[in-house]
Design an enzyme around this catalytic site. Structure first.
Site, PDB file in Angstrom:
ATOM      1  N   ASN A  63      -5.472   8.136  -1.673  1.00  0.00           N
ATOM      2  CA  ASN A  63      -4.380   7.674  -0.693  1.00  0.00           C
ATOM      3  C   ASN A  63      -2.876   8.510  -0.657  1.00  0.00           C
ATOM      4  OD1 ASN A  63      -6.271   6.104   0.655  1.00  0.00           O
ATOM      5  ND2 ASN A  63      -5.084   4.411   0.560  1.00  0.00           N
ATOM      6  N   LYS A  93     -11.513  -0.251  -6.450  1.00  0.00           N
ATOM      7  CA  LYS A  93     -11.124   0.100  -5.291  1.00  0.00           C
ATOM      8  C   LYS A  93      -9.532   0.515  -5.413  1.00  0.00           C
ATOM      9  CE  LYS A  93     -10.823  -0.411  -0.023  1.00  0.00           C
ATOM     10  NZ  LYS A  93     -11.092  -1.321   0.888  1.00  0.00           N
TER      11      LYS A  93
END
Length: 327
Positions: free
Chosen positions: A220, A212
């Site tokens: 992001n 992740k």
């Protein structure tokens, strides 16, 4: 596991609050459980026992007070429910606390209530990035069982206590620190699964955390810096940057004894961006709203480990610095 507290009234906090409340109301095995919400922000000097003011706010033609929340599920059905705020006695009796706050808020939020907690309860950390465990006090680490929770559910907060479930996903959970107790872990996983499936328990959650983290290190910062939706990072202009970011993550992970495959990561990042093409990343939302981001625990985490292991991470460092300047 009868006394449950959710810390944080943001999108993920209310996602779990709503589903656990529905589970308590509708699932016979858990109808004696008690659920409370502990706001992540101080409302007056009596925090954490303080209750937010009862001013009313109107959004999407639904008027709610701070004693209620509004939750729109993935079928566009609107649910309203009562918020039970945690008082000191609720914290003292807690068996499970799920921290749904930003990574940089974890240490302070936990230290504010640590002295009131029973020993050997389950503390679940649900945030982006890595590195928060090292910021916790040794007393907490010694006396509590600390889990990492990773979820791919999409949820958007449009107003105070108003959230929408924008995408159904899955959840992974695993013990970060504490004494392994298979029965206790199975009980925790069963409860979370009853509330919001699918939840999978892992004996080695570290590998999932790194996977992740790698995805977050790409999606992001690129969406935040360029003010684009997730799907746009699949445009050709970002391909070389993505490759370098992932190469650096793989090198640092290897130094941490975690094996990540570069070819697999490229495919995974592309697929995640495509599956959430219209979504706005949490970091982009933070920057747009002029809030502090979790960049220190994402690309900043890679930057710090790069220094530790003497591995060059110029692209991750660049992302860390650029988002930090925007925050």
């Amino acid at each position: 596991m009868r006394n449950i507290i959710i810390v944080g009234q943001g999108a993920i906090g209310l996602l779990w609050y709503h589903h656990i409340l529905q589970m308590i109301n509708n699932h016979g095995d858990y109808n004696k459980a008690r659920l409370h919400l502990l706001p992540s922000k101080r409302t007056d000097s009596t925090y954490p026992s303080a209750k937010p003011r009862s001013n009313k706010t109107s959004t999407n033609q639904v008027t709610i007070s701070y004693d209620q929340y509004s939750f729109t599920d993935h079928n566009a059905l609107v649910h309203q429910g009562k918020i039970n705020y945690a008082q000191t006695e609720d914290i003292e009796q807690a068996d499970l606390i799920i921290f749904c706050v930003k990574a940089f808020q974890i240490s302070l939020a936990l230290s504010n209530i640590a002295s009131k907690l029973k020993n050997n309860i389950d503390i679940v950390l649900a945030h982006n990035g890595m590195g928060t465990l090292s910021e916790l006090s040794q007393d907490v680490i010694k006396h509590q069982n600390i889990y990492a929770l990773l979820t791919t559910h999409g949820c958007l907060r449009s107003a105070p206590f108003t959230v929408t479930h924008t995408g159904v996903g899955s959840t992974d959970i695993g013990l970060l620190s504490g004494v392994p107790n298979l029965a206790q872990q199975e009980s925790l996983t069963k409860l979370l699964n009853a509330a919001l499936p699918q939840v999978t328990s892992h004996q080695e959650i570290n590998q999932k955390q790194w996977l992740k983290l790698a995805i977050n290190c790409v999606i992001n910062p690129l969406t935040a810096i360029n003010d684009i939706s997730n799907g746009e990072i699949n445009n050709a202009e970002y391909s070389s940057t993505i490759l370098i970011l992932l190469e650096e993550v793989v090198a640092v992970a290897d130094a941490e004894k975690v094996n990540l495959d570069l070819a697999d990561l490229k495919i995974i990042v592309k697929n995640v961006a495509q599956a959430t093409a219209k979504n706005s990343s949490s970091m982009r939302c933070d920057i747009t709203a002029q809030r502090m981001s979790e960049i220190d625990y994402i690309n900043g985490y890679i930057h710090r480990l790069g220094i530790k292991y003497k591995i060059a991470t110029p692209e991750n460092t660049k992302m860390w610095q650029a988002v930090s300047a925007l925050s």
